[in-house]
Write a protein that holds these residues in place. Sequence first.
Motif, PDB file in Angstrom:
ATOM      1  N   ALA A 309       0.834  -1.206   0.000  1.00 18.69           N
ATOM      2  CA  ALA A 309       0.000   0.000   0.000  1.00 18.69           C
ATOM      3  C   ALA A 309       0.865   1.252   0.000  1.00 18.69           C
ATOM      4  O   ALA A 309       0.629   2.199  -0.764  1.00 18.69           O
ATOM      5  N   SER A 310       1.938   1.250   0.817  1.00 12.75           N
ATOM      6  CA  SER A 310       2.772   2.451   0.824  1.00 12.75           C
ATOM      7  C   SER A 310       3.598   2.531  -0.474  1.00 12.75           C
ATOM      8  O   SER A 310       3.912   3.632  -0.949  1.00 12.75           O
ATOM      9  N   ASN A 311       3.923   1.363  -1.053  1.00 21.29           N
ATOM     10  CA  ASN A 311       4.582   1.382  -2.367  1.00 21.29           C
ATOM     11  C   ASN A 311       3.692   2.048  -3.409  1.00 21.29           C
ATOM     12  O   ASN A 311       4.152   2.831  -4.237  1.00 21.29           O
ATOM     13  N   LEU A 312       2.420   1.711  -3.342  1.00 17.40           N
ATOM     14  CA  LEU A 312       1.476   2.286  -4.299  1.00 17.40           C
ATOM     15  C   LEU A 312       1.418   3.810  -4.130  1.00 17.40           C
ATOM     16  O   LEU A 312       1.481   4.563  -5.115  1.00 17.40           O
ATOM     17  N   THR A 313       1.340   4.257  -2.884  1.00 17.36           N
ATOM     18  CA  THR A 313       1.285   5.700  -2.624  1.00 17.36           C
ATOM     19  C   THR A 313       2.558   6.382  -3.109  1.00 17.36           C
ATOM     20  O   THR A 313       2.511   7.430  -3.766  1.00 17.36           O
ATOM     21  N   LEU A 314       3.717   5.760  -2.767  1.00 20.85           N
ATOM     22  CA  LEU A 314       4.992   6.367  -3.173  1.00 20.85           C
ATOM     23  C   LEU A 314       5.075   6.486  -4.697  1.00 20.85           C
ATOM     24  O   LEU A 314       5.467   7.529  -5.240  1.00 20.85           O
ATOM     25  N   SER A 315       4.661   5.417  -5.399  1.00 18.29           N
ATOM     26  CA  SER A 315       4.755   5.448  -6.864  1.00 18.29           C
ATOM     27  C   SER A 315       3.845   6.529  -7.440  1.00 18.29           C
ATOM     28  O   SER A 315       4.191   7.217  -8.400  1.00 18.29           O
ATOM     29  N   GLN A 316       2.685   6.702  -6.797  1.00 12.32           N
ATOM     30  CA  GLN A 316       1.753   7.743  -7.257  1.00 12.32           C
ATOM     31  C   GLN A 316       2.360   9.127  -7.027  1.00 12.32           C
ATOM     32  O   GLN A 316       2.318   9.997  -7.898  1.00 12.32           O
ATOM     33  N   ARG A 317       2.980   9.307  -5.859  1.00  7.17           N
ATOM     34  CA  ARG A 317       3.538  10.618  -5.542  1.00  7.17           C
ATOM     35  C   ARG A 317       4.735  10.929  -6.448  1.00  7.17           C
ATOM     36  O   ARG A 317       4.943  12.073  -6.858  1.00  7.17           O
ATOM     37  N   ARG A 318       5.499   9.922  -6.787  1.00  4.31           N
ATOM     38  CA  ARG A 318       6.650  10.155  -7.668  1.00  4.31           C
ATOM     39  C   ARG A 318       6.177  10.512  -9.083  1.00  4.31           C
ATOM     40  O   ARG A 318       6.733  11.415  -9.722  1.00  4.31           O
ATOM     41  N   ALA A 319       5.181   9.789  -9.569  1.00  2.00           N
ATOM     42  CA  ALA A 319       4.639  10.111 -10.900  1.00  2.00           C
ATOM     43  C   ALA A 319       4.108  11.544 -10.895  1.00  2.00           C
ATOM     44  O   ALA A 319       4.321  12.306 -11.846  1.00  2.00           O
ATOM     45  N   SER A 320       3.449  11.927  -9.799  1.00  2.00           N
ATOM     46  CA  SER A 320       2.901  13.285  -9.704  1.00  2.00           C
ATOM     47  C   SER A 320       4.011  14.334  -9.676  1.00  2.00           C
ATOM     48  O   SER A 320       3.864  15.422 -10.240  1.00  2.00           O
ATOM     49  N   ALA A 321       5.114  13.995  -9.027  1.00  2.00           N
ATOM     50  CA  ALA A 321       6.232  14.948  -8.961  1.00  2.00           C
ATOM     51  C   ALA A 321       6.755  15.245 -10.371  1.00  2.00           C
ATOM     52  O   ALA A 321       7.031  16.407 -10.724  1.00  2.00           O
ATOM     53  N   VAL A 322       6.860  14.185 -11.183  1.00  2.00           N
ATOM     54  CA  VAL A 322       7.300  14.370 -12.567  1.00  2.00           C
ATOM     55  C   VAL A 322       6.270  15.181 -13.351  1.00  2.00           C
ATOM     56  O   VAL A 322       6.596  16.132 -14.074  1.00  2.00           O
TER      57      VAL A 322
END
Length: 368
Positions: A309-322
């Motif tokens: 679940a936290s992996n999913l959140t992190l991946s979403q936040r990283r995509a958003s940062a880009v």
Amino acid sequence: MYRLILIFLALIAIFYIFRCKAGGEFPGREYMPDMAHSRPYDVYYPGPGTNSDILNESGAQEVDYLLFKDRTTARKPVEGTIARGYAPYPYNNNEEGYEASVAYQNPYTANLKSGEIPKDVLDVGKEKYDVYCGVCHGAKGEGDGSISILSGGPYAGVPNYYADTYMEMPEGKMFHSVHYGRNDMGSYASQLTKDERWKVIAYIKSMQQKKAMDQKKLGKAAALMYVQGNKASIPTSPTGEFISSKLTSIDKLEKGKAITLDNVFFDTGSANLRAESYYELNLLKDILTNNAGSRVEISGHTDNAGNPASNLTLSQRRASAVFNYLLSQGVGEGQVTAQGYGEARPVAPNDTPENMQKNRRVDFEVID
Ligand code: HEC
């Protein structure tokens, strides 16, 4: 008797041939004047057959072959004028001029984003190099051409282009040396046009570029920057390695498989985009700007370590940062979307640290 007559006639003939005008009335004869006097007009010299001493009936100078009053057959350009389309070389032939020539840019290699020097430039460059330079510098630029001392010839001190100084020598300096000559090397300003000189230098740089790709493990674009003496501008990763991006070779966006942004860096466990990522993201921005009709998805991915679940959140936040960075650089909001997939889409089994590294990534994919 006949013999005497023959000798007598021969003497008269010799007398006629060699009798010159000086002091006498007789104008004399010239034996084969075509051989003694050049028939063509020499452009900046008085034409043949003119004689300033001879005045015609009205007292003017005798003019038979003359075009201009100063008896030349062509006009020199007005002092200080420059032929159309010709730009004079702007640096002086001294050390200051040499140092300043660093700023002189090769039109064929300056700002080549992909690092790919056009083939037609290299073809001409190689042809001229082989004719004019190879005898000393060697076919591969190692300084071992047939008249170099390295091959038993008379020329000492021909440099190896792969020595550090020459590998990183700016093209302007090379042009300067080829233009004026340097020590034992003569000037090529009269053998090669300015355009040809730039092409020869582009060819030398292309040989050095290959070496830099092999030895320094640089991509094409970065290798070209390196051999242009511009290594300070080569982007580096957080660990200090030179970055070369495959995005430099993408012009047109086509629908297809996802492309990994290899040079997007985050702090560990965070979505804090590091400044070293801007190089690659700016390339992506340019591609998007040039393909305004395409839409892409930015996707974040992780390995399978830790909590899904936290992996999913992190991946979403990283995509958003880009995504946010691209928008801040002027990419239209309608052209990009961002999505996190967590550990759901690995590109390699999560079995080794290297493979897990491959899975921690940000991709982009053309969706339409
Ligand atoms: C007769 C041999 C000879 C030929 C032919 C020759 N070079 Fe050179 N070249 C030299 C030598 C010797 C040097 C080293 C000069 C020095 O720095 O003392 C040199 C140096 C150079 C350098 C380095 C200049 C610098 O600023 O230090 C470049 C670039 C170069 N040559 C390019 C060329 C090119 C391009 C051609 C063909 C158009 C060419 N050379 C033809 C002998 C030659």
